[in-house]
Write a protein that holds these residues in place. Sequence first.
Motif, mmCIF file in Angstrom:
data_model
loop_
_atom_site.group_PDB
_atom_site.id
_atom_site.type_symbol
_atom_site.label_atom_id
_atom_site.label_comp_id
_atom_site.label_asym_id
_atom_site.label_seq_id
_atom_site.Cartn_x
_atom_site.Cartn_y
_atom_site.Cartn_z
ATOM 1 N N THR A 172 0.942 -1.617 0.129
ATOM 2 C CA THR A 172 0.264 0.349 0.009
ATOM 3 C C THR A 172 0.859 0.938 -0.161
ATOM 4 O OG1 THR A 172 -1.719 -0.708 0.672
ATOM 5 C CG2 THR A 172 -1.635 0.928 1.222
ATOM 6 N N LYS A 173 1.923 1.006 0.842
ATOM 7 C CA LYS A 173 3.050 3.028 0.833
ATOM 8 C C LYS A 173 3.441 2.353 -0.539
ATOM 9 C CE LYS A 173 2.626 4.217 4.831
ATOM 10 N NZ LYS A 173 1.934 5.401 5.754
ATOM 11 N N LEU A 174 3.478 1.247 -0.351
ATOM 12 C CA LEU A 174 4.551 0.926 -2.581
ATOM 13 C C LEU A 174 3.319 2.314 -3.725
ATOM 14 C CD1 LEU A 174 6.573 -1.780 -2.562
ATOM 15 C CD2 LEU A 174 7.290 0.486 -2.133
ATOM 16 N N ARG A 175 2.499 1.462 -3.162
ATOM 17 C CA ARG A 175 1.434 1.850 -4.407
ATOM 18 C C ARG A 175 1.102 3.697 -4.155
ATOM 19 N NH1 ARG A 175 -1.233 -3.037 -3.708
ATOM 20 N NH2 ARG A 175 -2.371 -2.838 -2.139
ATOM 21 N N GLU A 176 1.222 4.453 -2.746
ATOM 22 C CA GLU A 176 1.117 5.801 -2.646
ATOM 23 C C GLU A 176 2.051 6.658 -3.562
ATOM 24 O OE1 GLU A 176 0.531 5.560 1.606
ATOM 25 O OE2 GLU A 176 -0.865 5.973 1.136
ATOM 26 N N LYS A 177 2.939 5.553 -3.800
ATOM 27 C CA LYS A 177 4.343 6.789 -3.927
ATOM 28 C C LYS A 177 4.944 6.136 -6.178
ATOM 29 C CE LYS A 177 6.557 7.728 0.144
ATOM 30 N NZ LYS A 177 7.008 9.372 0.378
ATOM 31 N N GLY A 178 3.410 5.732 -6.283
ATOM 32 C CA GLY A 178 3.761 4.631 -7.598
ATOM 33 C C GLY A 178 4.683 4.078 -8.152
ATOM 34 N N ILE A 179 4.861 2.619 -6.619
ATOM 35 C CA ILE A 179 5.726 1.498 -7.339
ATOM 36 C C ILE A 179 5.007 1.207 -7.396
ATOM 37 C CG2 ILE A 179 7.552 0.297 -6.706
ATOM 38 C CD1 ILE A 179 8.452 3.471 -5.860
ATOM 39 N N ALA A 180 5.152 -0.064 -8.260
ATOM 40 C CA ALA A 180 4.241 -1.735 -8.448
ATOM 41 C C ALA A 180 4.774 -2.616 -7.644
ATOM 42 C CB ALA A 180 3.279 -2.006 -9.564
ATOM 43 N N ASN A 181 5.976 -2.633 -7.645
ATOM 44 C CA ASN A 181 7.067 -4.326 -8.050
ATOM 45 C C ASN A 181 8.192 -3.748 -7.391
ATOM 46 O OD1 ASN A 181 8.800 -6.068 -7.993
ATOM 47 N ND2 ASN A 181 8.332 -6.459 -10.375
ATOM 48 N N PRO A 182 7.952 -4.389 -5.914
ATOM 49 C CA PRO A 182 9.313 -3.802 -4.408
ATOM 50 C C PRO A 182 10.677 -4.206 -5.340
ATOM 51 C CG PRO A 182 7.833 -5.336 -3.994
ATOM 52 C CD PRO A 182 7.387 -5.525 -5.487
ATOM 53 N N LYS A 183 11.224 -4.964 -6.348
ATOM 54 C CA LYS A 183 11.712 -4.870 -7.582
ATOM 55 C C LYS A 183 12.401 -3.642 -8.106
ATOM 56 C CE LYS A 183 11.382 -10.178 -8.226
ATOM 57 N NZ LYS A 183 11.374 -11.148 -9.169
ATOM 58 N N ASP A 184 12.319 -2.785 -8.202
ATOM 59 C CA ASP A 184 12.517 -1.962 -8.443
ATOM 60 C C ASP A 184 12.917 -0.506 -7.840
ATOM 61 O OD1 ASP A 184 10.819 -2.434 -10.935
ATOM 62 O OD2 ASP A 184 9.422 -1.649 -11.008
ATOM 63 N N ILE A 185 13.026 -1.051 -5.973
ATOM 64 C CA ILE A 185 13.512 -0.227 -5.201
ATOM 65 C C ILE A 185 15.085 -0.520 -4.512
ATOM 66 C CG2 ILE A 185 13.239 0.501 -2.998
ATOM 67 C CD1 ILE A 185 10.110 0.167 -3.762
ATOM 68 N N PHE A 186 15.319 0.230 -4.386
ATOM 69 C CA PHE A 186 17.139 0.389 -4.408
ATOM 70 C C PHE A 186 16.791 -0.045 -3.089
ATOM 71 C CE2 PHE A 186 20.708 2.084 -2.229
ATOM 72 C CZ PHE A 186 21.741 1.084 -3.039
#
Length: 232
Positions: free
Chosen positions: A204-218
């Motif tokens: 939910t927190k990632l979607r609020e930031k416009g991110i769908a896939n955790p693999k895209d996050i450093f």
Amino acid sequence: MDWNSFWEGSKDLSTFALAIRAIILYIALIIATRLMGHRQVGILSGHNYLVAAGIVSLAAIRMLNPESSLTSGIVIVFVYAFVNIFLSYLDIKWPKTIDRKPTILMKDGIIHRKNMLDCHVTIDNLLGQLRLKGAHNLSEIDTIVLEPYGKISVIKKPEALPLTRKQMNLPPKMVALPTILIYDGKIDEKNLHAIGLDHEWLMTKLREKGIANPKDIFLAMLESDGTVYISI
């Protein structure tokens, strides 16, 4: 390979042999540093500083000079380490005998000139240390102490201190260390569960930031104030 020349040194050592000698000496330095513990890393006393300087000088000579003895170098490194451990033990038991004592440089707003002269601290040195502490005005300071490891401690006058939540009759603020949630695309399950959160909350927190896939996050961290920091 001539092992005697390898351990005792020779001007005819190959580049490969020099590299292996350097690796062995580096490993010995790591082990010695681990034995001496956190105290040595912080260089909290005079003998810690001397040991650090001595070991660094010794290592540099052994690494650069192929004719130097690697065996004697390793022996000296560990002798330095155990002497330092012994002195640190004595320092804990009798700190005033082994190490220097804290020195008061200012008390009740008055600079102790004699103590500054004894410690070889100039006004420029003192003001520079105060700026690093965020104390810019001498009139706001009650006490300055020069610690044995060379840093200063500053105690401001009560009227110069910022208001606290207790003084303002506010409820205490929760204090917590920042927690890593995602690193290099991988969710840290242990940290997530330790703070009582789950995947649904995180997504939910990632979607609020416009991110769908955790693999895209450093890096994603939950900070002490509840903010989720994300770096892609």
